[in-house]
Each structure stands twice: as structure tokens, then as C-alpha cells.
Write a protein that holds these residues in place. Sequence first.
Motif, mmCIF file in Angstrom:
data_model
loop_
_atom_site.group_PDB
_atom_site.id
_atom_site.type_symbol
_atom_site.label_atom_id
_atom_site.label_comp_id
_atom_site.label_asym_id
_atom_site.label_seq_id
_atom_site.Cartn_x
_atom_site.Cartn_y
_atom_site.Cartn_z
ATOM 1 N N PRO A 74 0.804 -1.223 0.000
ATOM 2 C CA PRO A 74 0.000 0.000 0.000
ATOM 3 C C PRO A 74 0.840 1.278 0.000
ATOM 4 C CG PRO A 74 -0.932 -1.580 1.519
ATOM 5 C CD PRO A 74 0.377 -2.147 1.048
ATOM 6 N N ALA A 75 1.963 1.305 0.677
ATOM 7 C CA ALA A 75 2.788 2.521 0.709
ATOM 8 C C ALA A 75 3.309 2.862 -0.691
ATOM 9 C CB ALA A 75 3.948 2.348 1.681
ATOM 10 N N LYS A 76 3.663 1.842 -1.458
ATOM 11 C CA LYS A 76 4.146 2.077 -2.826
ATOM 12 C C LYS A 76 3.026 2.600 -3.716
ATOM 13 C CE LYS A 76 7.203 -0.107 -6.109
ATOM 14 N NZ LYS A 76 8.250 0.849 -5.836
ATOM 15 N N VAL A 77 1.843 2.005 -3.587
ATOM 16 C CA VAL A 77 0.703 2.447 -4.390
ATOM 17 C C VAL A 77 0.321 3.877 -4.010
ATOM 18 C CG1 VAL A 77 -1.745 2.025 -4.890
ATOM 19 C CG2 VAL A 77 -0.154 0.110 -4.762
ATOM 20 N N MET A 78 0.299 4.172 -2.717
ATOM 21 C CA MET A 78 -0.052 5.529 -2.282
ATOM 22 C C MET A 78 1.014 6.534 -2.717
ATOM 23 S SD MET A 78 -1.815 4.536 1.293
ATOM 24 C CE MET A 78 -2.799 5.979 1.630
ATOM 25 N N GLY A 79 2.281 6.107 -2.766
ATOM 26 C CA GLY A 79 3.333 6.967 -3.294
ATOM 27 C C GLY A 79 3.122 7.267 -4.766
ATOM 28 N N PHE A 80 2.595 6.286 -5.507
ATOM 29 C CA PHE A 80 2.284 6.491 -6.919
ATOM 30 C C PHE A 80 1.087 7.433 -7.082
ATOM 31 C CE2 PHE A 80 -0.361 5.050 -10.539
ATOM 32 C CZ PHE A 80 0.443 5.509 -11.564
ATOM 33 N N LEU A 81 0.091 7.277 -6.223
ATOM 34 C CA LEU A 81 -1.101 8.119 -6.298
ATOM 35 C C LEU A 81 -0.838 9.543 -5.797
ATOM 36 C CD1 LEU A 81 -3.800 5.576 -5.077
ATOM 37 C CD2 LEU A 81 -3.385 6.344 -7.413
ATOM 38 N N ASN A 82 0.284 9.756 -5.149
ATOM 39 C CA ASN A 82 0.639 11.069 -4.597
ATOM 40 C C ASN A 82 1.153 11.985 -5.709
ATOM 41 O OD1 ASN A 82 1.373 13.190 -2.908
ATOM 42 N ND2 ASN A 82 3.330 12.254 -2.395
ATOM 43 N N VAL A 83 0.281 12.350 -6.629
ATOM 44 C CA VAL A 83 0.705 13.188 -7.752
ATOM 45 C C VAL A 83 1.042 14.610 -7.314
ATOM 46 C CG1 VAL A 83 -0.428 11.840 -9.546
ATOM 47 C CG2 VAL A 83 -1.711 13.639 -8.382
ATOM 48 N N ALA A 84 0.573 15.039 -6.139
ATOM 49 C CA ALA A 84 0.947 16.363 -5.634
ATOM 50 C C ALA A 84 2.449 16.414 -5.362
ATOM 51 C CB ALA A 84 0.169 16.688 -4.362
ATOM 52 N N GLY A 85 3.066 15.260 -5.120
ATOM 53 C CA GLY A 85 4.506 15.195 -4.896
ATOM 54 C C GLY A 85 5.319 15.542 -6.126
ATOM 55 N N ILE A 86 4.700 15.526 -7.306
ATOM 56 C CA ILE A 86 5.398 15.943 -8.521
ATOM 57 C C ILE A 86 5.686 17.439 -8.444
ATOM 58 C CG2 ILE A 86 5.211 16.195 -11.034
ATOM 59 C CD1 ILE A 86 3.335 13.741 -10.991
ATOM 60 N N VAL A 87 4.686 18.187 -7.996
ATOM 61 C CA VAL A 87 4.784 19.648 -7.952
ATOM 62 C C VAL A 87 5.598 20.122 -6.750
ATOM 63 C CG1 VAL A 87 3.438 21.784 -7.804
ATOM 64 C CG2 VAL A 87 2.564 19.851 -9.123
ATOM 65 N N ASP A 88 5.319 19.574 -5.572
ATOM 66 C CA ASP A 88 5.972 20.047 -4.344
ATOM 67 C C ASP A 88 6.338 18.864 -3.447
ATOM 68 O OD1 ASP A 88 6.911 21.489 -2.218
ATOM 69 O OD2 ASP A 88 5.059 22.632 -1.890
ATOM 70 N N PRO A 89 7.439 18.153 -3.763
ATOM 71 C CA PRO A 89 7.804 16.987 -2.958
ATOM 72 C C PRO A 89 8.170 17.344 -1.514
ATOM 73 C CG PRO A 89 9.385 17.336 -4.742
ATOM 74 C CD PRO A 89 8.302 18.332 -4.904
ATOM 75 N N ALA A 90 8.659 18.553 -1.281
ATOM 76 C CA ALA A 90 9.013 18.942 0.086
ATOM 77 C C ALA A 90 7.764 19.019 0.968
ATOM 78 C CB ALA A 90 9.730 20.287 0.068
ATOM 79 N N ARG A 91 6.669 19.441 0.389
ATOM 80 C CA ARG A 91 5.432 19.599 1.154
ATOM 81 C C ARG A 91 4.608 18.318 1.226
ATOM 82 N NH1 ARG A 91 0.655 23.847 -0.303
ATOM 83 N NH2 ARG A 91 -0.718 23.302 1.401
ATOM 84 N N PHE A 92 4.514 17.593 0.098
ATOM 85 C CA PHE A 92 3.630 16.434 0.016
ATOM 86 C C PHE A 92 4.365 15.096 0.026
ATOM 87 C CE2 PHE A 92 1.285 19.887 -2.105
ATOM 88 C CZ PHE A 92 0.172 19.920 -1.285
ATOM 89 N N GLY A 93 5.661 15.101 -0.004
ATOM 90 C CA GLY A 93 6.420 13.864 -0.112
ATOM 91 C C GLY A 93 6.664 13.530 -1.569
ATOM 92 N N PRO A 94 7.605 12.648 -1.833
ATOM 93 C CA PRO A 94 7.954 12.363 -3.235
ATOM 94 C C PRO A 94 6.896 11.500 -3.930
ATOM 95 C CG PRO A 94 9.214 10.969 -1.778
ATOM 96 C CD PRO A 94 8.441 11.913 -0.892
#
Length: 154
Positions: free
Chosen positions: A27-47
Motif C-alpha cells: 500500500p505505501a508504494k501504491v499511495m506513493g504512486f497516487l501522490n501526484v501532488a509530490g510531482i509539484v511540491d515533494p518537500a510539502r507532500f512527499g515524493p
Amino acid sequence: MIKRILLALASGALFAVGLVVSGMTQPAKVMGFLNVAGIVDPARFGPWDPSLVFVMGGALLLMLLAFALTPPSRQHPERKPWLADKFELPTRRDIDSRLLLGAALFGIGWGLVGYCPGPALASLLTGGLDAGVFVLAMLVGMALARRWIGRVAA
């Protein structure tokens, strides 16, 4: 008939192994993939984790190769499955509220817990209480939906 059942079993097992090896049961890997906000601001939302794009792309390429190797037959000049008379494709083309609601619920559930049905079932084999709880909740939800839809349709 036995040949089809064995092929379906082997295909399902291969699919489950592929899900586990690719990390789609984590699940952590899938949620990391779904975390598209991390494309724009990885410092704030995670990579953002793009690795599942390669998993899906690899699966698509293999499917295209398998389809290209599927031979046409004399009575069916178009391509057809190896062990069936024809491809079973959906005939409905409309988009209704039930489809949209179901898709939304699926997406919300996937985003909240990082599991969808296939990887959750494969995760049962690798252990983990969270996968078992998810599958149990999924089965209860399916039973409730079937009863509710039956009442609405009647």
C-alpha cells in the motif's frame, strides 16, 4: 474444459506473482504512486513514486505482443482467443450514475488504503492483517451492494 480451468488458474497465479514482485501489493508504494501532488511540491507532500508507471507500461507492451501473436483462424479471420470462440467484450456503452458512483467509491477506497481487489487478494498469500481486513470489508461491501441494488431494481 479442464484445459481452460488450468489456464485460468495459471494466469491468475502468474498475475498474483507479478503483483507481488512489482510492489503493487505494498500500500505505501501504491499511495506513493497516487501522490501526484509530490510531482509539484515533494518537500510539502512527499515524493511521487513513478515506478508503477513502468509496471503498467510493461504489462501493456506484453499484452500488445500477445495479441499480435494470436493467430487468426480460417473460420475467424479476425484474431480470437486461443481457447475460446471469440473475445467477450462489453456491449453497454452508456455511462450512468451507478457506474460513476462505483468508480468514485473504488478510487476513494484505493486512495485511502492503497489496495484494489487484485493486489489485496495476492497480499493474502504474503501475509498481513491489513490485507485480510481489506478483503473482508470488500466482501461485506459487495454483499451489501448486491442486496441494495436488488432492492432498488425491484
